[in-house]
Write a protein that holds these residues in place. Sequence first.
Motif, mmCIF file in Angstrom:
data_model
loop_
_atom_site.group_PDB
_atom_site.id
_atom_site.type_symbol
_atom_site.label_atom_id
_atom_site.label_comp_id
_atom_site.label_asym_id
_atom_site.label_seq_id
_atom_site.Cartn_x
_atom_site.Cartn_y
_atom_site.Cartn_z
ATOM 1 N N GLU A 174 22.792 29.891 -54.392
ATOM 2 C CA GLU A 174 24.394 29.531 -54.976
ATOM 3 C C GLU A 174 24.109 28.105 -55.037
ATOM 4 O O GLU A 174 25.003 27.719 -55.904
ATOM 5 N N SER A 175 23.699 27.234 -54.038
ATOM 6 C CA SER A 175 23.866 26.049 -54.222
ATOM 7 C C SER A 175 23.035 25.419 -55.004
ATOM 8 O O SER A 175 23.540 24.299 -55.904
ATOM 9 N N THR A 181 30.354 21.219 -50.934
ATOM 10 C CA THR A 181 30.129 22.492 -50.901
ATOM 11 C C THR A 181 29.686 22.896 -49.437
ATOM 12 O O THR A 181 29.070 22.085 -48.872
ATOM 13 N N GLY A 186 27.113 27.682 -49.540
ATOM 14 C CA GLY A 186 26.766 27.901 -51.130
ATOM 15 C C GLY A 186 27.785 28.129 -51.952
ATOM 16 O O GLY A 186 27.774 28.572 -53.084
ATOM 17 N N ASP A 246 24.955 22.499 -46.761
ATOM 18 C CA ASP A 246 24.194 23.425 -47.148
ATOM 19 C C ASP A 246 23.434 22.881 -48.419
ATOM 20 O O ASP A 246 22.610 23.686 -48.823
ATOM 21 N N ARG A 247 23.273 21.674 -48.408
ATOM 22 C CA ARG A 247 22.274 21.250 -49.630
ATOM 23 C C ARG A 247 21.878 19.562 -49.343
ATOM 24 O O ARG A 247 22.321 18.857 -48.105
ATOM 25 N N SER A 303 21.567 34.285 -51.922
ATOM 26 C CA SER A 303 21.663 33.454 -50.677
ATOM 27 C C SER A 303 22.426 32.140 -50.848
ATOM 28 O O SER A 303 22.635 31.650 -51.917
ATOM 29 N N ASP A 304 22.812 31.325 -49.761
ATOM 30 C CA ASP A 304 23.347 30.159 -49.909
ATOM 31 C C ASP A 304 22.696 29.293 -50.531
ATOM 32 O O ASP A 304 23.179 28.350 -51.129
ATOM 33 N N ARG A 305 21.265 29.242 -50.390
ATOM 34 C CA ARG A 305 20.325 28.292 -51.189
ATOM 35 C C ARG A 305 20.693 28.505 -52.452
ATOM 36 O O ARG A 305 20.812 27.619 -53.452
#
Length: 645
Positions: free
Chosen positions: A164-165, A46, A49, A190-191, A160-162
């Motif tokens: 959604e991740s 990914t 996110g 992103d993770r 936020s991307d965090r």
Amino acid sequence: MPIVQLDEYLIDQIAAGEVVERPASVVKELLENALDAGARRIQIATAGGGKTLIRVTDDGKGVPRDELRLAVKRHCTSKLSGGLDKIASLGFRGEALPSIGSVARLSIMSRAEGAADAFEIMVEAGRCEGPRPAGLTRGTVVEVRDLFQQVPARLKFLKSDRAESAAITEIVRRLAIAFPGVRFEVSGPDRSRLLLEAVPADAPLKRIADVVGEEFAENAVEIEAEREAVFLSGFAGLPTFDRGNSLAQYVYVNGRPVRDKMLISALSGAYSDMMAKGRYPVAVLFVEIDPALVDVNVHPAKADVRFRDPQLVRGLVVGAIREAMAKAGVRGSTAAAHGLMARFSGAGPRGDAGSTSRFDGFAPGAPDIAMTPRADFGRSAFARHPAPERPRAPFDAARAAYRPLEERFDEGASPLGANRGFMESAQAPFDPGPSGAPSSGPSPGSGRDTASAHPLGSAKAHLFENFILAETEDGLVLVDGHAAHERLVYERLKAALYGRPIASQMLLIPDVVDLPEDDADRICEEAETLATLGLRLERFGPGAVAVRETPAILGQCEIGRLVRDLADELAEFGTGESVRSRIDHVAATIACHGSVRTGRRLRPDEMNALLREMEATPGSGTCNHGRPTFIELKRADIEALFGRR
């Protein structure tokens, strides 16, 4: 405005509103397709996110070249050969891929099993291009880019991307529990990387521990039950091993992760009087049932199910968990012991540093006070205060304040007898009672073998007029006397109440409660069950019920509110627990006020009798309010505190 038929692209976007809620929904649909294809290794990548990129790679059977374009058309699927009554796959609606393709740029590269070449198609804004040759050794690669770029209204509601991740990670974890033989890998810029290796089929707890946590394996009991061709298996955490939310509850129906309200309600009901309010149990449960007896076609997201006989399934869940807890005996959560160890070692929470002091002499890196040279007493501020003269007397071991533990003088030298140890002079001699008394338990001086005969050991001391300190074969147990006795009294009250029909109190004038027609019908259908709990009612015309008797233990109660709460529960969960829960609340209140109070000094035989009854009472690990009744420290933990291991 005339009625017109919507074009396929707009239809797909409308369907995407239900199927594709966020990037995690896309990952869920793609993972289900990979698992249905028999994949054993799945990689998820990914970016942003999942809004920028989602790529799912599997080693499954793949899609033949002439079926690739069909795969992205609505209601095209290969998983409904047996009809809706025999769904044996995770996906079956044929809506996921066309819905994703309508709100993102979608590409599918696949090489069918036994095929010589791989092929790829591209879908953007509902238009499909391909198939064209591609390079792939086996399996399928699905790539989703720029999710919701063409639907900005949906895009701005994403988190936020965090966040959604994290939602994507949770989806992967839930599916990974149901498929322990599949290797899952999640990576991306992103993770942090998540890797769940495949585990043998005979070690399901290993995958569960990888997802839920290693502590769960130490604080869970195995569940296995069957009732009328409905099978329940899995693991349920101890009541003292709880969480602040329900995210650690994993429920599966025929291998499908679900968030069904009835099953979650059944799980809460199983822990109803064993867990504190606002806390949630940790559990992993698998329900296996004939597909014809459950409807999974309730919502496009496939997270809800409907059972033909919900009461059967609910009763199986509640009964199996309670029976497993009873068979497990008295067990304490290791979380409480770890918390106590942290406090002992100085790592736990403490008060304000300005108001309390802490001895750091033995802390790592602290100066060794014993090895620090002392200052000359003549230079000390206390030098001008000479010590007073004390009368000197010959040393008498029998009267010395700091006599050794193993006293080597005759019993006649001390009025209390020999071998008194640290016992206070005002404390009565430890008398475990007659040797044949079952409640006496082992005596404190009878050795480790006798103490090991009982899980909670033998009582050694009564601390602060409430806590019982007991010694087991390999550790110590600290028992909250009031909380433990409260649970014992509560269980005795419930046994007396539910062992026979509960006494009811007849109303001089029946209380008529107005209800919607449907609610009145549901309550009257359960009238026979409610009568066993002391609530007798009957139909009183359209849209009303007449209550003639109420449970005597409730005293003066708000009958209208009680009946309406029952109606709401029957409408939502199909079961009415309001009467039973209120009766249990009264019993819990009586038990709380009728149990031994803090401040009463217990005799040794009373302490041991309390320990023995705890061992024989299901659910004695917590009190009626959900607090733990005891904490166990292993000998190895105690030795670690003193640096002996």
